[in-house]
Every structure is written in structure tokens, then in C-alpha cells.
Enzyme design. Sequence first.
Site, short mmCIF file in Angstrom:
data_model
loop_
_atom_site.label_atom_id
_atom_site.label_comp_id
_atom_site.label_asym_id
_atom_site.label_seq_id
_atom_site.Cartn_x
_atom_site.Cartn_y
_atom_site.Cartn_z
N GLU A 32 2.48 -5.47 7.56
CA GLU A 32 3.23 -4.66 6.60
C GLU A 32 4.50 -5.36 6.16
O GLU A 32 5.15 -6.05 6.96
CB GLU A 32 3.61 -3.29 7.18
CG GLU A 32 2.76 -2.14 6.68
CD GLU A 32 1.51 -1.97 7.51
OE1 GLU A 32 0.58 -1.29 7.05
OE2 GLU A 32 1.47 -2.51 8.61
N THR A 33 4.83 -5.14 4.90
CA THR A 33 6.13 -5.50 4.35
C THR A 33 6.79 -4.21 3.87
O THR A 33 6.18 -3.43 3.12
CB THR A 33 6.02 -6.50 3.20
OG1 THR A 33 5.45 -7.72 3.69
CG2 THR A 33 7.37 -6.80 2.58
#
Length: 264
Positions: free
Chosen positions: A46-47
Site C-alpha cells: 500500500e501507498t
Amino acid sequence: MGLTMYQVDAFTSELFKGNPAAVCLLDQPREDSWMQAVAYEMNLSETAFLLPEADGYRLRWFTPKTEVKLCGHATLASAHVLYTEKLLPADHEARFYTLSGLLTAKYEVNNGLIELNFPAALPFACEPPPGLLEALPVKPLYIGRVNDDYLLEVATEEEVRAVIPDFPRLAEVVRGAIVTAASAAKEYDFISRFFAPLEGINEDPVTGSAHCKLAPYWQEKLKRDTFTAYQASERGGFLQLTMTGNRVQIGGRAVTVLKGHLLV
């Protein structure tokens, strides 16, 4: 100079353990396609993108393939950045406006723990969808479902650690799959692993959102409200969990690995 970005290992106090997340501090709203491209470039599970809003931050999470509605480790990483970079005083609550509603975090100064307040979701028992047990070769004691994710309890910790999914096949069957078992170890109460190849994450190192389902499940099983959990990925990570009504408090530590600038 560009936008400031961080890489943070969440649910650990050791470098190169736990679950890495990128955190991007935005100075203005950005197109979805731009955020998706950044997440693809970062190539982490995830970002997170943070944009100041009202009395907190708008928070969105992207995998390399898609936006997700809830992510625990990238929320922990975001709160860690706010507190360690002194963008938020240590005694202030972090408030995040997300696709899953308002989420909050607080920093426990005495022990360095960040505690997230997330919605709990109890699985309901169900039959496995066609192909699940072929893609995920375990002998479940229980199969439950929450939205598009399945939770499978097996008899022993060794079974959790030993499972080798058929990832292409699993991606055709479910969005996500959690395998869990009670633990005989004194360090933690239960163990789990989480697989989501459909979203570009064969195995997630440590998954806060999965524990939104695991905490109420083990609450019913063990007749307790507090737990220590271990996610047994290659990197591994520990979580402190407390059930409070229909919410789960997810506690963990984090450590910053990188700080730099995204040139835009």
C-alpha cells in the site's frame, strides 16, 4: 523540491520487518490516476496519500493495482509520520477521513505504541466457494466470510505457517483469504496469514484490516476482549488488539526506513 515521501515499516520496531508502506504528503488534491501511478511505482502493498482536511487528513490507500477501502498498516505508517515528524503533537488524536469513514489514532507516549480505532466485522459461517480449498490447501475447522474476504481457522499454528497457496487460482476465487489458528506460544494468542493476489498482493506481511475480522472472531472463541496477535509472513509482525463494542483498537509500532522527495 517536490512532495515529501516516506517508507515506513509498520507493526514492528525493527528495520526491514513488519509491513512496509509508503506515505505521501500531498499539498493539493491529485487525480486518482496519478495516485495509482505513484503506488505502482512504489510497488509496496500500500501507498498512503495524506491531504490536510478540516481537523485532520483525507487519507486514501492504493495497492499497485487498485484503491482499497481500508488499510491498517498504511494508516499506522501515516500516523507514525505525523507524530515523528512533529506535524501533530504527541498528545493529539490523529483524525483520518477515509472510504471507511472517520478513523482515529493516538500515540501512547509511555510505550511508543500507536493505537488505531477501526470498525470490527465479525465473519459469518459459510460454505467455501468453488475452488477455494484447491487454491488454499488446508483442512479448515471453520470457514467464514466478511464482504469479499474469507476467514479459515485450522487446527494448529504449524498448518498456518506451512500453507502454500496456488496464487493464480486463488485470485480467480476470492478477493482475500485469512488463515488463522490459536497459538500455544506465550508471546501471542493467535496467528494468521493473509493472501490477496487479486489485488496484486500474494501475501501481505502484516494486515491491520484482516484483524478487524480476526479480533471479533477470536473474541467469540476465547471469550476475551484483548489479544496479542502475530502475522506469520516472512517479515512477520505483532499487533495488540482490544475489542470495544463494534470497534477494534489495533496497537502497533513503526519505524521510518526512508525519507525523500517525489519529483513532480
